[in-house]
Scaffold this motif. Structure first.
Motif, PDB file in Angstrom:
ATOM      1  N   CYS A   1      -5.512  -9.486   6.453  1.00 49.16           N
ATOM      2  CA  CYS A   1      -6.529  -8.556   6.935  1.00 49.16           C
ATOM      3  C   CYS A   1      -6.738  -8.725   8.429  1.00 49.16           C
ATOM      4  O   CYS A   1      -6.004  -9.422   9.106  1.00 49.16           O
ATOM      5  CB  CYS A   1      -7.842  -8.800   6.188  1.00 49.16           C
TER       6      CYS A   1
ATOM      7  N   TYR B   1       0.859  -1.189   0.000  1.00 48.46           N
ATOM      8  CA  TYR B   1       0.000   0.000   0.000  1.00 48.46           C
ATOM      9  C   TYR B   1       0.893   1.235   0.000  1.00 48.46           C
ATOM     10  O   TYR B   1       1.943   1.253   0.647  1.00 48.46           O
ATOM     11  CB  TYR B   1      -0.900   0.001   1.236  1.00 48.46           C
TER      12      TYR B   1
ATOM     13  N   ALA C   1      -3.277   8.957   1.192  1.00 47.04           N
ATOM     14  CA  ALA C   1      -3.303   7.585   0.713  1.00 47.04           C
ATOM     15  C   ALA C   1      -3.282   7.561  -0.804  1.00 47.04           C
ATOM     16  O   ALA C   1      -3.970   8.347  -1.464  1.00 47.04           O
ATOM     17  CB  ALA C   1      -4.551   6.876   1.229  1.00 47.04           C
TER      18      ALA C   1
ATOM     19  N   HIS D   1       0.542  -2.831   5.877  1.00 43.11           N
ATOM     20  CA  HIS D   1      -0.815  -2.879   6.429  1.00 43.11           C
ATOM     21  C   HIS D   1      -1.736  -1.958   5.639  1.00 43.11           C
ATOM     22  O   HIS D   1      -1.346  -0.857   5.254  1.00 43.11           O
ATOM     23  CB  HIS D   1      -0.813  -2.474   7.906  1.00 43.11           C
ATOM     24  N   TYR D   2      -2.988  -2.424   5.412  1.00 50.07           N
ATOM     25  CA  TYR D   2      -3.904  -1.659   4.554  1.00 50.07           C
ATOM     26  C   TYR D   2      -4.273  -0.291   5.129  1.00 50.07           C
ATOM     27  O   TYR D   2      -4.717   0.599   4.402  1.00 50.07           O
ATOM     28  CB  TYR D   2      -5.175  -2.473   4.280  1.00 50.07           C
ATOM     29  N   SER D   3      -4.073  -0.089   6.428  1.00 49.84           N
ATOM     30  CA  SER D   3      -4.366   1.213   7.037  1.00 49.84           C
ATOM     31  C   SER D   3      -3.306   2.253   6.703  1.00 49.84           C
ATOM     32  O   SER D   3      -3.467   3.426   7.022  1.00 49.84           O
ATOM     33  CB  SER D   3      -4.459   1.069   8.558  1.00 49.84           C
ATOM     34  N   ARG D   4      -2.216   1.799   6.065  1.00 50.65           N
ATOM     35  CA  ARG D   4      -1.082   2.662   5.738  1.00 50.65           C
ATOM     36  C   ARG D   4      -0.478   3.274   7.003  1.00 50.65           C
ATOM     37  O   ARG D   4      -0.128   4.449   7.059  1.00 50.65           O
ATOM     38  CB  ARG D   4      -1.479   3.741   4.729  1.00 50.65           C
ATOM     39  N   ARG D   5      -0.358   2.411   8.008  1.00 48.89           N
ATOM     40  CA  ARG D   5       0.333   2.742   9.249  1.00 48.89           C
ATOM     41  C   ARG D   5       1.401   1.688   9.477  1.00 48.89           C
ATOM     42  O   ARG D   5       1.281   0.562   8.981  1.00 48.89           O
ATOM     43  CB  ARG D   5      -0.651   2.760  10.422  1.00 48.89           C
TER      44      ARG D   5
ATOM     45  N   VAL E   1       0.303  -0.650  14.452  1.00 51.20           N
ATOM     46  CA  VAL E   1      -1.042  -1.220  14.419  1.00 51.20           C
ATOM     47  C   VAL E   1      -1.186  -2.284  15.499  1.00 51.20           C
ATOM     48  O   VAL E   1      -2.208  -2.387  16.177  1.00 51.20           O
ATOM     49  CB  VAL E   1      -1.342  -1.821  13.035  1.00 51.20           C
TER      50      VAL E   1
ATOM     51  N   ARG F   1     -12.542  -6.886   7.893  1.00 43.19           N
ATOM     52  CA  ARG F   1     -12.013  -7.223   6.578  1.00 43.19           C
ATOM     53  C   ARG F   1     -11.545  -8.678   6.498  1.00 43.19           C
ATOM     54  O   ARG F   1     -10.927  -9.080   5.518  1.00 43.19           O
ATOM     55  CB  ARG F   1     -10.813  -6.321   6.246  1.00 43.19           C
TER      56      ARG F   1
END
Length: 355
Positions: free
Chosen positions: A257, A137, A150, A306-310, A315, A261
């Motif tokens: 995920c 990501y 993002a 990670h999909y949260s872009r953290r 996380v 998700r």
């Protein structure tokens, strides 16, 4: 209509209605076989690209039951699968023996980076290697305001480069050897290959071609799509038969995920089953951003696993702290071992970054 909509309205999917079939991007095995025969390739070898997970296991069991014929079963080790996937592969090898099936079961890997995705990432991080082969990501930073936004994802090249292409190469080597030919010799004009990939109907978006870009005599088929089978359907089949149901992926896969998700591939499973692998994923997550900030890479976006872009260790901060206390020294030995291996094999003048 999207797969979610099909499920919502309880409409049975039919690949023949899909745009990719109508435009000839997806072809049935019968169509592919007819093409090869028309080209004079009347000795066709059938190969299963076995991923060790659910959908390809569904095809493998169909083979054991005599429903699909394969001349070779080939598993490509990406070098980053969780140990539970290797255990699952071994389970299916025992299942094959119990069934009395004697189809050659070959385990292979990337041709030049034998240690797979870990080697690619360490090479990318520690040398001037520029090719990045994972769908991380991305975020971008406004050079004026410093605002981070993002962005999209990097292309998903890892499946092709570390799974499908090594399977093609291994199948080619096996057949050349069978015919008394060397690896660098030309494939006889009458030989063709059909390699089955375990994508399901809900993954039809991942199908881009039936023709191998590397070898003119190799075609790719997707029997589960042709069966209108979904991922959930394959998992139900395995559950009903009390077969293993772990989803195949790498321990650092960005498609892992959590929470709402959840798709059967989650970070929690990696954290609980393989804590050291989770620390490795956190190391790569941090190191990729560190080397990106040096400006030495073509990739200008800020990468995240990670999909949260953290940051992954942010996380799962509590889990990371707990696991680091137990496995931190082991992680450091792993990093040092890789640094030495990269220097020895790829011979950079100096490591670009250190942990």
């Amino acid at each position: 209509m999207q797969p979610e909509q099909l499920e919502l309205f309880e409409i049975t999917p039919d690949y023949r209605d899909h745009k990719k079939y109508r435009e000839g991007i997806f072809k049935t095995k019968a169509q592919i076989k007819a093409e090869l025969l028309e080209l004079g390739r009347d000795r066709i070898y059938h190969v299963l690209s076995f991923g060790g997970g659910t959908q390809s296991a569904h095809l493998l069991e169909q083979h054991f039951q005599g429903l699909i014929h394969y001349d070779y079963i080939i598993f490509s080790d990406t070098g980053a699968e969780p140990q539970f996937i290797h255990e699952q592969v071994a389970w299916w090898q025992r299942r094959q023996q119990a069934c009395g099936n004697t189809t050659p079961f070959i385990i292979t890997h990337h041709s030049s980076m034998e240690r797979g995705l870990e080697e690619m990432l360490m090479r990318y991080i520690h040398t001037d290697y520029q090719r990045f082969q994972m769908p991380v990501y991305c975020s971008t930073m406004d050079p004026v305001t410093g605002e981070i936004k993002a962005a999209g994802m990097m292309p998903r090249q890892c499946t092709v480069d570390f799974k499908i292409v090594p399977v093609k190469q291994a199948a080619r080597r096996a057949v050349l050897e069978l015919h008394g030919l060397g690896y660098r010799q030309q494939m006889p004009d009458n030989i063709g290959f059909i390699i089955d990939i375990g994508f399901s109907y809900d993954e039809i978006r991942r199908i881009n071609t039936s023709q191998s870009p590397q070898f003119k005599y190799v075609r790719l088929a997707y029997p589960l799509v042709e069966q209108n089978e979904t991922t959930a359907g394959s998992i139900r089949f395995l559950e009903d038969n009390r077969f293993p149901t772990r989803r195949s992926r790498c321990y650092l896969c960005p498609f892992n995920c959590d929470g709402a998700r959840d798709i059967g591939m989650d970070w929690d499973e990696i954290i609980e089953a393989e804590p050291l692998s989770f620390l490795k994923a956190c190391y790569f997550d941090q190191a990729l951003r560190k080397v990106q900030r040096t400006g030495s890479k073509i990739m200008k976006s800020i990468p995240f696993l990670h999909y949260s872009r953290r940051p992954l260790d942010e996380v799962y901060a509590a889990e990371h702290e707990r696991i680091s206390a137990v496995h931190g020294a082991e992680l450091n030995r792993w990093v040092s071992g890789w640094e030495a291996a990269i220097q020895k094999k790829w011979n950079p003048d100096e490591l670009l970054i250190r942990a």
